[in-house]
Design a protein around this motif. Sequence first.
Motif, PDB file in Angstrom:
ATOM      1  N   LEU A 318       0.861  -1.194   0.000  1.00  0.00           N
ATOM      2  CA  LEU A 318       0.000   0.000   0.000  1.00  0.00           C
ATOM      3  C   LEU A 318       0.889   1.234   0.000  1.00  0.00           C
ATOM      4  O   LEU A 318       0.919   2.023   0.949  1.00  0.00           O
ATOM      5  N   GLY A 319       1.620   1.412  -1.074  1.00  0.00           N
ATOM      6  CA  GLY A 319       2.669   2.433  -1.125  1.00  0.00           C
ATOM      7  C   GLY A 319       2.183   3.858  -1.061  1.00  0.00           C
ATOM      8  O   GLY A 319       2.959   4.766  -0.757  1.00  0.00           O
ATOM      9  N   ARG A 320       0.911   4.120  -1.343  1.00  0.00           N
ATOM     10  CA  ARG A 320       0.392   5.490  -1.306  1.00  0.00           C
ATOM     11  C   ARG A 320      -0.269   5.835   0.028  1.00  0.00           C
ATOM     12  O   ARG A 320      -0.831   6.908   0.180  1.00  0.00           O
ATOM     13  N   LEU A 321      -0.175   4.938   0.977  1.00  0.00           N
ATOM     14  CA  LEU A 321      -0.864   5.134   2.247  1.00  0.00           C
ATOM     15  C   LEU A 321      -0.306   6.352   2.988  1.00  0.00           C
ATOM     16  O   LEU A 321       0.903   6.468   3.206  1.00  0.00           O
ATOM     17  N   LEU A 322      -1.213   7.250   3.366  1.00  0.00           N
ATOM     18  CA  LEU A 322      -0.846   8.440   4.132  1.00  0.00           C
ATOM     19  C   LEU A 322      -1.293   8.329   5.581  1.00  0.00           C
ATOM     20  O   LEU A 322      -0.663   8.901   6.473  1.00  0.00           O
ATOM     21  N   THR A 323      -2.383   7.610   5.812  1.00  0.00           N
ATOM     22  CA  THR A 323      -2.984   7.515   7.148  1.00  0.00           C
ATOM     23  C   THR A 323      -3.265   6.064   7.471  1.00  0.00           C
ATOM     24  O   THR A 323      -3.911   5.364   6.681  1.00  0.00           O
ATOM     25  N   LEU A 324      -2.792   5.600   8.620  1.00  0.00           N
ATOM     26  CA  LEU A 324      -3.029   4.231   9.065  1.00  0.00           C
ATOM     27  C   LEU A 324      -3.358   4.245  10.551  1.00  0.00           C
ATOM     28  O   LEU A 324      -2.517   4.578  11.381  1.00  0.00           O
ATOM     29  N   TRP A 325      -4.606   3.892  10.881  1.00  0.00           N
ATOM     30  CA  TRP A 325      -5.052   3.829  12.279  1.00  0.00           C
ATOM     31  C   TRP A 325      -5.329   2.373  12.636  1.00  0.00           C
ATOM     32  O   TRP A 325      -6.209   1.749  12.053  1.00  0.00           O
ATOM     33  N   LEU A 326      -4.570   1.849  13.589  1.00  0.00           N
ATOM     34  CA  LEU A 326      -4.711   0.470  14.045  1.00  0.00           C
ATOM     35  C   LEU A 326      -4.865   0.401  15.556  1.00  0.00           C
ATOM     36  O   LEU A 326      -4.585  -0.631  16.173  1.00  0.00           O
ATOM     37  N   ASP A 327      -5.324   1.481  16.169  1.00  0.00           N
ATOM     38  CA  ASP A 327      -5.368   1.543  17.628  1.00  0.00           C
ATOM     39  C   ASP A 327      -6.460   0.647  18.215  1.00  0.00           C
ATOM     40  O   ASP A 327      -7.419   0.278  17.545  1.00  0.00           O
ATOM     41  N   ASN A 328      -6.254   0.291  19.487  1.00  0.00           N
ATOM     42  CA  ASN A 328      -7.222  -0.480  20.269  1.00  0.00           C
ATOM     43  C   ASN A 328      -7.590  -1.796  19.600  1.00  0.00           C
ATOM     44  O   ASN A 328      -8.755  -2.121  19.386  1.00  0.00           O
ATOM     45  N   ASN A 329      -6.546  -2.550  19.239  1.00  0.00           N
ATOM     46  CA  ASN A 329      -6.685  -3.914  18.776  1.00  0.00           C
ATOM     47  C   ASN A 329      -5.872  -4.816  19.717  1.00  0.00           C
ATOM     48  O   ASN A 329      -5.647  -4.452  20.875  1.00  0.00           O
TER      49      ASN A 329
END
Length: 1080
Positions: A318-329
């Motif tokens: 996912l080379g164009r990814l600007l935002t990644l939210w993985l919280d509370n997992n």
Amino acid sequence: MAGKDSGHLKTVRLWRDAALRARKLRTNLRQLTLSAAGGCPGAGAEQLDCPEAPQLVLPANIGDIEVLNLGNNGLEEVPDGLGSALGSLRVLVLRRNRFARLPPAVAELGQHLTELDVSHNRLTALGAEVVSALRELRKLNLSHNQLPALPAQLGALAHLEELDVSFNRLAHLPDSLSCLFRLRTLDVDHNRLTAFPRQLLQLAALEELDVSGNRLRGLPEDISALRAVKILWLSGAELGTLPSGFCELASLESLMLDNNGLQALPAQFSRLQRLKMLNLSSNLFEEFPAALLPLAGLEELYLSRNQLTSVPSLISGLGRLLTLWLDNNRIRYLPDSIVELTGLEELVLQGNQIAVLPDNFGQLSRVGLWKIKDNPLIQPPYEVCMKGIPYIAAYQKELAHSQPAVQPRLKLLLMGHKAAGKTLLRHCLTEERVEGHQGGGDKEKSYPPSAPPVSKGIEVTSWTADASRGLRFIVYDLAGDESYEVIQPFFLSPGALYVLVVNLATYEPARFPTTVGSFLHRVGARVPHAVVCIVGTHADLCGERELEEKCLDIHRQIALQEKHDAEGLSRLARVVDEALARDFELRSASPHAAYYGVSDKNLRRRKAHFQYLLNHRLQILSPVLPVSCRDPRQLQRLRDKLLSVAEHREIFPNLHRVLPRSWQVLEELHFQPPQAQRLWLSWWDSARLGLQAGLTEDRLQSALSYLHESGKLLYFEDSPALKEHVFHNLTRLIDILNVFFQRDPSLLLHKLLLGTSGEGEGEGESAPAMATPTPGQELLRATQLHHYVEGFLLHGLLPAHVIRLLLKPHVQAPQDLQLLLELLEKMGLCYCLNKPKGKPLNGSTAWYKFPCYVQNEVPHAEAWINGTNLAGQSFVAEQLQIEYSFPFTFPPGLFARYSVQINSHVVHRSDGKLQIFAYRGKVPVVVSYRPAKGVLQPDTLSIASHASLPNIWTAWQAITPLVEELNVLLQEWPGLHYTVHILCSKCLKRGSPNPHAFPGHHGCLLVVYNGPKSSLDLPGMRLGRGGGELLSQPRPEGVAEIICPKNGSERVNVALVYPPTPTVISPCSKKNVGEKHRNQ
């Protein structure tokens, strides 16, 4: 191209407001905005609360007006002659009025009207004739009304392009809606739909669709007919699966699927190649959806609050990814390939189980929004990770080029009631003969310690528990006397092992709240998720059955208390959920409603705070460990248990972390001459030592935080008053604190007599020493000193020269005394009574007050707070009172420290044990603390003032800095639950024993004043991470008075609930719950 796409996504995020509710009118239109006058006293925004409908008169010569704004006027009818006078009108705004139906006059404008906004009214029907007449309409906003249905004539508006019917009561949509072939934007969110409306499948031109907040429970297979849809909102639609036809929405760019029950995505989901933003938060995903990995154009991905345990290495695709939210997992590790996402600007990982970050993490240098809190981080250490990506990069670089080492060291705190046996237990545990005890012939041998030690207050001992592995405990023996409660919290810190000591010989079930329960509440409020071990002493004085029953009772009551607390928090969280399920307009319609006037955003913050408290309960190790200090076997068993707990990787993952060489050198330098002899170091002193160790200033704080948590020194990075000090000489610091909190008159008198031997008594005097004092002189001196001791223990008063005698071993020069007194003031332990602000005393004796020793009451303060003056007559002035309520625990020593912190803000103060009566300028203020009188009643702390209604701003001005000071202290208690309310001034004036409390926030470390309507609301919490939101937000538009629910006939002026201007920003407002460390 990337920049252009990024800008487009910013627009998409705000679609609901930008596209439907707040679209800018074309600038080439001639515009006119009118406000009503004459309907109520004081025309303007406040007219919404007036019982009479205001009258509005159209001016003459407005035939060429194209845009007319009549919003916020409380209108029930439009002005006479509206249709005939406005022959060129194209845009009409009627939002925020009181219309129950579309005014018939609107039909007269149908020939040329293209935009109509009737949102935020009381519409229950539209009127078929009026709708039919609006043939040229292109934009129609009917949101936030009470419409149960839409007329079929709506489908005849052939030119309609944008339609907003959100936040109504629609159970279905008319079939004629399928005839709106030009419709591009449709918003039906938060209605009562129970299935996806099939009429929408005919709208081939539809590009933006919002059906969030409806109980759809599923989507039709032929949803693929909406091939033009680019933006689709399906949040909170109770979806369990997606049909395969969903994957045919080839134009989709932005998709909101949060707050559903999705467990997986269709395999064909990867066909949505134009997708740039995807929100899958608050679903039930246990595995990272593999169908997302081929979406090479994805720029924003939200997977917060799911059940993910890992992230696939292929995420690097996912080379164009600007935002990644993985919280509370439940993510335990990150793949090494994540560092290849070098374009990331937002990375949110908080609330997982990540212990180690991948190497070369510094490659993510563009990350601006970084959240990693609430992870068991080992490498890099938690302190480094919280500082941000650049610090992680520097740490990993140093670690790669230095010789790291492991120094297993754990801070251990012995807590418990007075006479619980803490000091004897510490002495026996650390005795060499106990440590060297072996089996064999001595197995049954029992002996008392050589000399039972006497508690000297707080003490610190270094104990090498396991020489073979180098494991050391820094043991803090916290005195159990109540006088020490004000300073005990300074020694409570994360990452420590807490041992709660209970005297089993004297324990009874009725004493559980004071001997066990209160300590657990205290630790949990100060250090959420702390590890606590319960040790019962004097086991030899109990029979076998008695011992078992008492241990079981402690275990049972701990379980009951934890269950009660958790259920209470869950109950509060459910109330927030119920409030969120209702429209904000409905919540604000009645003061009886839960969370009256509180915005959705603030409710979500509050819910997050409750979730934080529920997820960070104490880790209480069971069972209770009975021990007798006369039995070496039991002591050895306890020692083995403490070692086992300390070595447990999941309980204390940081114990064996690898440290860079610079951190080790920094520690050594702090304890080498000449700085080792100093009482404390300034932050700049430590910074210079850090430079010698190879640490730059910006990396020093992480190393100091590590030394603080491991117990080697004290460094309060979150305290505004103390963060410039580094307390490395713990022995001397504790000796000084013990002098003032032992509460032993004979010991104090003895210290004073020793201090006076061979010197004069006057402060700063150079009087000659008495070579051979006569017995009469000695008696007089002892009498004088006894008088000082008595005044100290009764009223907390001591002159500076007597303090100098008490601290004689630590005071080598006059400036030493001044530095120590300034330190005690910064710690909130005492304040100078008679020193003018910013001026020297000019030779007069300085007197200091220690509020924790004050015993006298202040009757006139209590009378004032109840609404009467000294003569017993009721005040004519209006009262302003903010009340903090603490249902679980009141932080020990908080009131005493608070009374010190407010001293710089007040004059002419009079202190009592539970009240402070003072002035801010000429405005009186009262601070009052009321301890709980029963289990069901909370402790409360209130801040009050009064003034006449026209001058009520002076009362706000008086209490505002006092509220801020309290908020600063409450930030030190991130696990504390409390609420804040503004008490009804009408109830206070009436003398009501139970005045109405306008809904306030549930606090944490994050406290922000910003709430709408009559609410005092949080975060924070904190805050935190802990105040409400009212004081930083303007008064609500169009509100003059607020009804008191206790007496519906009484109305409270809005000035008594809201400050005149939003001038107050609590320090906590910068640290929201879970957002304390945002890297810029």
